[in-house]
Design a protein around this motif. Sequence first.
Motif, PDB file in Angstrom:
ATOM      1  N   GLU A  98     -60.903 -20.567 -36.680  1.00 36.19           N
ATOM      2  CA  GLU A  98     -62.063 -21.443 -36.525  1.00 36.19           C
ATOM      3  C   GLU A  98     -63.082 -21.204 -37.643  1.00 36.19           C
ATOM      4  OE1 GLU A  98     -64.813 -24.232 -35.038  1.00 36.19           O
ATOM      5  OE2 GLU A  98     -62.656 -24.000 -34.807  1.00 36.19           O
ATOM      6  N   HIS A  99     -63.307 -19.955 -38.004  1.00 34.38           N
ATOM      7  CA  HIS A  99     -64.246 -19.649 -39.081  1.00 34.38           C
ATOM      8  C   HIS A  99     -63.710 -20.134 -40.426  1.00 34.38           C
ATOM      9  CE1 HIS A  99     -65.548 -16.483 -36.082  1.00 34.38           C
ATOM     10  NE2 HIS A  99     -66.576 -17.310 -36.187  1.00 34.38           N
ATOM     11  N   ARG A 100     -62.420 -20.007 -40.629  1.00 29.49           N
ATOM     12  CA  ARG A 100     -61.805 -20.501 -41.873  1.00 29.49           C
ATOM     13  C   ARG A 100     -61.936 -22.026 -41.957  1.00 29.49           C
ATOM     14  NH1 ARG A 100     -58.851 -16.631 -44.546  1.00 29.49           N
ATOM     15  NH2 ARG A 100     -58.543 -14.700 -43.409  1.00 29.49           N
ATOM     16  N   ARG A 101     -61.746 -22.707 -40.834  1.00 36.05           N
ATOM     17  CA  ARG A 101     -61.889 -24.164 -40.798  1.00 36.05           C
ATOM     18  C   ARG A 101     -63.336 -24.553 -41.109  1.00 36.05           C
ATOM     19  NH1 ARG A 101     -63.985 -27.732 -37.812  1.00 36.05           N
ATOM     20  NH2 ARG A 101     -64.478 -26.368 -36.089  1.00 36.05           N
ATOM     21  N   GLN A 102     -64.280 -23.853 -40.476  1.00 36.64           N
ATOM     22  CA  GLN A 102     -65.698 -24.149 -40.698  1.00 36.64           C
ATOM     23  C   GLN A 102     -66.100 -23.885 -42.146  1.00 36.64           C
ATOM     24  OE1 GLN A 102     -68.061 -22.016 -37.834  1.00 36.64           O
ATOM     25  NE2 GLN A 102     -67.274 -23.187 -36.109  1.00 36.64           N
ATOM     26  N   SER A 103     -65.576 -22.817 -42.743  1.00 39.94           N
ATOM     27  CA  SER A 103     -65.945 -22.524 -44.138  1.00 39.94           C
ATOM     28  C   SER A 103     -65.368 -23.592 -45.070  1.00 39.94           C
ATOM     29  CB  SER A 103     -65.532 -21.106 -44.561  1.00 39.94           C
ATOM     30  OG  SER A 103     -64.144 -20.947 -44.629  1.00 39.94           O
ATOM     31  N   ALA A 104     -64.155 -24.058 -44.790  1.00 38.18           N
ATOM     32  CA  ALA A 104     -63.567 -25.132 -45.606  1.00 38.18           C
ATOM     33  C   ALA A 104     -64.388 -26.413 -45.457  1.00 38.18           C
ATOM     34  CB  ALA A 104     -62.113 -25.372 -45.202  1.00 38.18           C
TER      35      ALA A 104
ATOM     36  N   HIS B 163     -62.755 -20.598 -51.152  1.00 38.54           N
ATOM     37  CA  HIS B 163     -62.001 -19.414 -50.727  1.00 38.54           C
ATOM     38  C   HIS B 163     -62.704 -18.781 -49.533  1.00 38.54           C
ATOM     39  CE1 HIS B 163     -59.584 -19.380 -54.439  1.00 38.54           C
ATOM     40  NE2 HIS B 163     -60.706 -19.700 -55.055  1.00 38.54           N
ATOM     41  N   HIS B 164     -61.949 -18.045 -48.715  1.00 40.45           N
ATOM     42  CA  HIS B 164     -62.482 -17.343 -47.550  1.00 40.45           C
ATOM     43  C   HIS B 164     -61.932 -15.922 -47.608  1.00 40.45           C
ATOM     44  CE1 HIS B 164     -63.887 -17.490 -43.212  1.00 40.45           C
ATOM     45  NE2 HIS B 164     -63.186 -16.365 -43.235  1.00 40.45           N
ATOM     46  N   LEU B 165     -62.778 -14.962 -47.972  1.00 37.13           N
ATOM     47  CA  LEU B 165     -62.360 -13.563 -48.062  1.00 37.13           C
ATOM     48  C   LEU B 165     -62.968 -12.780 -46.905  1.00 37.13           C
ATOM     49  CD1 LEU B 165     -62.803 -12.855 -51.887  1.00 37.13           C
ATOM     50  CD2 LEU B 165     -60.756 -13.621 -50.668  1.00 37.13           C
ATOM     51  N   VAL B 166     -62.160 -11.903 -46.305  1.00 36.80           N
ATOM     52  CA  VAL B 166     -62.606 -11.127 -45.160  1.00 36.80           C
ATOM     53  C   VAL B 166     -63.049  -9.742 -45.621  1.00 36.80           C
ATOM     54  CG1 VAL B 166     -61.907 -10.179 -42.921  1.00 36.80           C
ATOM     55  CG2 VAL B 166     -61.070 -12.419 -43.639  1.00 36.80           C
ATOM     56  N   LYS B 167     -64.237  -9.332 -45.121  1.00 36.56           N
ATOM     57  CA  LYS B 167     -64.769  -8.000 -45.418  1.00 36.56           C
ATOM     58  C   LYS B 167     -64.135  -7.003 -44.454  1.00 36.56           C
ATOM     59  CE  LYS B 167     -69.122  -9.465 -44.969  1.00 36.56           C
ATOM     60  NZ  LYS B 167     -70.593  -9.530 -44.989  1.00 36.56           N
ATOM     61  N   PRO B 168     -63.938  -5.763 -44.892  1.00 31.88           N
ATOM     62  CA  PRO B 168     -64.254  -5.284 -46.238  1.00 31.88           C
ATOM     63  C   PRO B 168     -63.302  -5.885 -47.279  1.00 31.88           C
ATOM     64  CG  PRO B 168     -63.117  -3.575 -44.999  1.00 31.88           C
ATOM     65  CD  PRO B 168     -63.343  -4.720 -44.045  1.00 31.88           C
ATOM     66  N   LEU B 169     -63.882  -6.263 -48.418  1.00 36.92           N
ATOM     67  CA  LEU B 169     -63.109  -6.901 -49.474  1.00 36.92           C
ATOM     68  C   LEU B 169     -62.129  -5.907 -50.093  1.00 36.92           C
ATOM     69  CD1 LEU B 169     -65.922  -8.859 -51.361  1.00 36.92           C
ATOM     70  CD2 LEU B 169     -64.301  -9.754 -49.691  1.00 36.92           C
ATOM     71  N   ALA B 170     -60.892  -6.313 -50.186  1.00 36.74           N
ATOM     72  CA  ALA B 170     -59.892  -5.507 -50.876  1.00 36.74           C
ATOM     73  C   ALA B 170     -60.037  -5.779 -52.370  1.00 36.74           C
ATOM     74  CB  ALA B 170     -58.493  -5.879 -50.402  1.00 36.74           C
ATOM     75  N   LEU B 171     -60.136  -4.734 -53.161  1.00 34.07           N
ATOM     76  CA  LEU B 171     -60.323  -4.875 -54.601  1.00 34.07           C
ATOM     77  C   LEU B 171     -59.242  -5.760 -55.211  1.00 34.07           C
ATOM     78  CD1 LEU B 171     -61.742  -4.237 -57.260  1.00 34.07           C
ATOM     79  CD2 LEU B 171     -60.421  -2.119 -57.368  1.00 34.07           C
ATOM     80  N   GLU B 172     -57.984  -5.570 -54.781  1.00 39.98           N
ATOM     81  CA  GLU B 172     -56.876  -6.340 -55.339  1.00 39.98           C
ATOM     82  C   GLU B 172     -57.061  -7.832 -55.080  1.00 39.98           C
ATOM     83  OE1 GLU B 172     -56.450  -3.817 -53.078  1.00 39.98           O
ATOM     84  OE2 GLU B 172     -56.037  -2.254 -54.552  1.00 39.98           O
ATOM     85  N   LYS B 173     -57.496  -8.175 -53.872  1.00 41.01           N
ATOM     86  CA  LYS B 173     -57.703  -9.581 -53.508  1.00 41.01           C
ATOM     87  C   LYS B 173     -58.861 -10.167 -54.316  1.00 41.01           C
ATOM     88  CE  LYS B 173     -57.180 -13.257 -50.860  1.00 41.01           C
ATOM     89  NZ  LYS B 173     -56.035 -14.134 -50.953  1.00 41.01           N
ATOM     90  N   LEU B 174     -59.959  -9.415 -54.431  1.00 43.74           N
ATOM     91  CA  LEU B 174     -61.112  -9.870 -55.205  1.00 43.74           C
ATOM     92  C   LEU B 174     -60.723 -10.068 -56.664  1.00 43.74           C
ATOM     93  CD1 LEU B 174     -64.158 -10.504 -55.187  1.00 43.74           C
ATOM     94  CD2 LEU B 174     -64.554  -8.084 -55.705  1.00 43.74           C
ATOM     95  N   GLU B 175     -59.967  -9.125 -57.207  1.00 47.21           N
ATOM     96  CA  GLU B 175     -59.517  -9.214 -58.597  1.00 47.21           C
ATOM     97  C   GLU B 175     -58.640 -10.448 -58.808  1.00 47.21           C
ATOM     98  OE1 GLU B 175     -57.648  -6.238 -61.963  1.00 47.21           O
ATOM     99  OE2 GLU B 175     -57.120  -5.880 -59.875  1.00 47.21           O
ATOM    100  N   MET B 176     -57.764 -10.723 -57.855  1.00 40.21           N
ATOM    101  CA  MET B 176     -56.874 -11.873 -57.970  1.00 40.21           C
ATOM    102  C   MET B 176     -57.670 -13.185 -57.932  1.00 40.21           C
ATOM    103  SD  MET B 176     -53.753 -13.066 -55.479  1.00 40.21           S
ATOM    104  CE  MET B 176     -54.865 -13.853 -54.307  1.00 40.21           C
ATOM    105  N   VAL B 177     -58.570 -13.317 -56.953  1.00 41.37           N
ATOM    106  CA  VAL B 177     -59.331 -14.560 -56.798  1.00 41.37           C
ATOM    107  C   VAL B 177     -60.241 -14.789 -57.998  1.00 41.37           C
ATOM    108  CG1 VAL B 177     -61.107 -15.716 -55.408  1.00 41.37           C
ATOM    109  CG2 VAL B 177     -59.170 -14.600 -54.279  1.00 41.37           C
ATOM    110  N   LEU B 178     -61.008 -13.772 -58.400  1.00 40.61           N
ATOM    111  CA  LEU B 178     -61.913 -13.937 -59.543  1.00 40.61           C
ATOM    112  C   LEU B 178     -61.134 -14.153 -60.837  1.00 40.61           C
ATOM    113  CD1 LEU B 178     -64.753 -11.367 -58.787  1.00 40.61           C
ATOM    114  CD2 LEU B 178     -64.772 -13.833 -58.416  1.00 40.61           C
ATOM    115  N   GLY B 179     -59.979 -13.490 -60.973  1.00 35.61           N
ATOM    116  CA  GLY B 179     -59.140 -13.684 -62.156  1.00 35.61           C
ATOM    117  C   GLY B 179     -58.630 -15.112 -62.272  1.00 35.61           C
TER     118      GLY B 179
END
Length: 126
Positions: free
Chosen positions: A91-97, A103-119
Motif C-alpha cells: 500500500e505504501h509503495r502504491r501511494q508513493s508511486a 523509486h521506493h527505498l526501505v530504511k535502513p538503506l542498504a549501501l549496495e541498493k543506494l549505490e545501484m539506484v543513484l548510479g
Amino acid sequence: MSEPMRVMIVEDNEALAQTTGWLVEMLGYDYRLALSGKAALEQVGDYHPHVMMLDLGLPGISGYDLCRMLRQRPELADTVFIAQTGWSEAEHRRQSAEAGFHHHLVKPLALEKLEMVLGEIAKAKA
C-alpha cells in the motif's frame, strides 16, 4: 555530467539524514540536507537537485504531499524522486508511486541498493 550529481535528502531524523548524506558523498555525489518539508521547499530553488530523497513520515508536510508539490515546479521536471521510508508494505509503495516517486527505498538503506539506484540515475543523466 561534469559536476557531481546533486542529491537533496529530506529527513526529520538528523542523525539518519547526516548518515545518508555521508553515504551519498562516499558514492561521489554532492548532497544537501533538509530536516523538514518546509526547509526543503525553501532550499530546493537554490540547490537545483538532480535527485530528491524524501522521508514519507515527515511531520507537518508528509513526504507524499511534498513530492506532489515539488513535482509541480517546472525547474524540477527532470529531478528524480526517491521515497526513503521504513514503510515497505504494498500500500505504501502504491501511494508513493501515485504521489510521483520514481523509486521506493526501505530504511535502513542498504549501501549496495543506494549505490545501484543513484548510479543508474547518474548514468541516465550523463
